[in-house]
Structures are given as C-alpha cells and as structure tokens.
Design an enzyme around this catalytic site. Structure first.
Site, short mmCIF file in Angstrom:
data_model
loop_
_atom_site.label_atom_id
_atom_site.label_comp_id
_atom_site.label_asym_id
_atom_site.label_seq_id
_atom_site.Cartn_x
_atom_site.Cartn_y
_atom_site.Cartn_z
N ASP A 48 0.82 -1.21 0.00
CA ASP A 48 0.00 0.00 0.00
C ASP A 48 0.86 1.26 0.00
OD1 ASP A 48 -2.27 1.52 0.06
OD2 ASP A 48 -2.73 1.15 2.17
N ASN A 103 -10.78 -2.63 -6.25
CA ASN A 103 -9.97 -1.66 -7.00
C ASN A 103 -10.58 -1.26 -8.35
OD1 ASN A 103 -6.75 -2.94 -5.81
ND2 ASN A 103 -7.96 -1.21 -5.07
C1 FPP Z 1 -1.98 0.23 -3.36
O1 FPP Z 1 -1.52 1.56 -3.36
C2 FPP Z 1 -1.48 -0.46 -4.53
C3 FPP Z 1 -2.26 -1.01 -5.51
C4 FPP Z 1 -3.73 -1.01 -5.50
C5 FPP Z 1 -1.66 -1.62 -6.70
C6 FPP Z 1 -0.44 -2.42 -6.42
C7 FPP Z 1 0.18 -2.76 -7.68
C8 FPP Z 1 1.51 -2.89 -7.87
C9 FPP Z 1 2.53 -2.76 -6.82
C10 FPP Z 1 1.98 -3.28 -9.20
C11 FPP Z 1 1.66 -4.71 -9.39
C12 FPP Z 1 2.27 -5.22 -10.54
C13 FPP Z 1 2.18 -6.50 -10.92
C14 FPP Z 1 2.96 -6.91 -12.07
C15 FPP Z 1 1.37 -7.53 -10.24
P1 FPP Z 1 -2.58 2.73 -3.44
O2 FPP Z 1 -2.74 3.13 -4.88
O3 FPP Z 1 -3.85 2.33 -2.76
O4 FPP Z 1 -1.84 3.85 -2.64
P2 FPP Z 1 -2.51 5.04 -1.82
O5 FPP Z 1 -3.28 4.40 -0.70
O6 FPP Z 1 -1.33 5.82 -1.35
O7 FPP Z 1 -3.37 5.82 -2.79
#
Ligand code: FPP
Length: 247
Positions: free
Chosen positions: A16, A64
């Site tokens: 996250d 998501n």
């Molecule tokens: C959460 O951060 C992250 C995600 C919803 C996506 C995670 C994806 C990756 C790390 C890339 C994955 C790649 C592959 C190839 C599987 P957030 O966007 O919720 O962060 P925030 O809470 O700060 O907005």
C-alpha cells in the site's frame, strides 16, 4: 510454522502507498504503481534468496475496479510489462507463479501475459510467488462454499446434507485448490501506515502475525523486510493455546 532459521514459511504483503508516494513527488499515480512494481521485483527475489517458501502479494482487489479507468488499465499494463521484463529472471530463480483471483475479465493482453507467466513457471520448484489479482477474501469464501455445495449435489444428489467443515472450505479456496497447497501466511505485512486487512486472505490469516510500517510501498527496502522477518523470529505464536512455559 517457521522454516529454516525460524524465518516464516509463508508471507503475505499488502503493498500500500503507491498513490501517496506519487502525490508526494507531484507525479501521476501510475508512476507510483510503476515504482511499486519495482519494489515488488526486489522483494520477490530477496524472498526467494532467503528461502521463503511462499510469498503472496495483494496486487489488485475486487474493490480496486472503483478507481479511474486510466488507473485500472495502467495497473493491468504493468502486468504485461512485468512479465516481459521479469519472466526469465523468475524462471532462473526457480520461482513458481500462482494467481489468486479470477483474472479472466482483465484485458486480453494481460490475460495472455499471465497465461504465459503461469505456463513458463509451471515446472519451477522454488518459491511460490502468489499474486492476488481481482481478489477479495469474502468473495473467495463465498465462491468456495458455493463450489463445495455444487460438488456435493453432484456426488450425493440434492437434499442430502451434512455440516460443512473448515477443511472443506479451505480446500475450495484459491489457496487450497491450485496445483499445490499454499500454507496460511505466518506473517502479513502492510505498508503505508494503514492498519487493516482490506479483504486480504481473510480466512487464511486467522492466526497470522501482523506487522505494519509507515514506509510507502515503493520505498520498502530489502533491509526493512529483513528487519521484519527478524522481528517475526522473536514473536511467540500460540494459535489460541498457552505459552509452552505456562503449561
Ligand atoms: C496500493 O496503493 C497499490 C495497488 C492497488 C496496486 C499495487 C500494484 C503494484 C505494486 C503493481 C503490481 C504489478 C504486478 C505486475 C502484479 P494505493 O494506490 O492504494 O496507494 P494510496 O493508498 O497511497 O493511494
């Protein structure tokens, strides 16, 4: 259920903070996800080198989809990019990939990349790297119960019922119904200062140790990971029982 040197045998990570990482730098959210993918690459190889047997990451939840189309399709494009750039190294490290979740509704190019990733790591006998993709813990449990009820109807005919058992539910979860059993996580890590499960491995994490860090996922380093694994070795897991010394 610690492995060699007491390191956890099975680790789950809620990656996250990609969005906040990008915001802090004044760059688009997708750059945060790209940096998150880079962090994931480092942690996968570090886990495999340290002898972790199972690593499960939360890459995309059933919730998501509520994000902008641009962000959702950007994350799916990252999967294609990941497979293109990492497949050879994963195979070299004998990493076996599994997907937890129904990825069939992703765009065609992502589905094709994932199929290739699964096929080409099928023979690998090293660490299981499990990617939770279009995954939700409640959704997984509901699906498991429905599947097992349907199986019973085929086997027993309608109307013959007995109580459902924990073992039956476990066996119908993604983690129990793939080619190999994925053990429940010994340790679940969540980055970015949030302290909740957000529908990740709800059934499987019943007795997991939980660790939280304020570090945003793209900044999560191998050193911090090692520190957490080290802290895990000092935790006393009782699984609802009492400490050995008390008995
Ligand atoms: C959460 O951060 C992250 C995600 C919803 C996506 C995670 C994806 C990756 C790390 C890339 C994955 C790649 C592959 C190839 C599987 P957030 O966007 O919720 O962060 P925030 O809470 O700060 O907005």
């Amino acid at each position: 259920m610690a492995g060699e040197n007491n390191i956890p045998r099975s680790v789950g990570i809620i990656m996250d903070g990609n969005g906040r990482w990008a915001k802090k730098r004044g760059v688009p959210r997708l750059m945060g996800h790209n940096a998150g993918m880079e962090a994931m690459k480092r942690i996968v190889i570090a886990s495999s080198n340290m002898g972790i047997e199972n690593l499960t990451v939360y890459a995309f939840s059933t919730e998501n989809w509520k994000r902008s189309t641009e962000e959702v399709s950007g994350i799916f494009k990252l999967i294609v990019k990941y497979v293109r750039s990492e497949l050879a190294e994963l195979v070299e490290n004998d990493v076996h990939i599994n997907i937890l979740g129904d990825y069939s509704m992703l765009p065609d190019d992502s589905v094709k990349s994932i199929d290739k990733l699964l096929k080409e790591t099928e023979h690998c006998n090293g660490m299981n790297f499990n990617i939770a993709l279009n995954y939700g813990g409640r959704d997984e449990i509901v699906k498991a119960v429905n599947e097992l009820l349907a199986d019973r109807e085929v086997t027993n005919g309608p109307g013959i019922s007995r109580d459902v058992t924990e073992e039956e539910i476990s066996a119908h979860l993604y983690t129990g119904s793939l080619h190999c059993d994925i053990p429940d996580p010994d340790l679940v890590i969540r980055t970015s200062g949030e302290e909740r499960m957000s529908n990740f491995l709800l059934w499987q994490s019943a007795y997991s140790e939980l660790m939280f860090t304020d570090t945003l996922w793209p900044d999560f380093s191998e050193d911090e990971y090692r520190e957490m694994l080290n802290e895990y070795t000092h935790r006393n897991r009782r699984f609802g029982g009492r400490e050995k010394e008390d008995k």
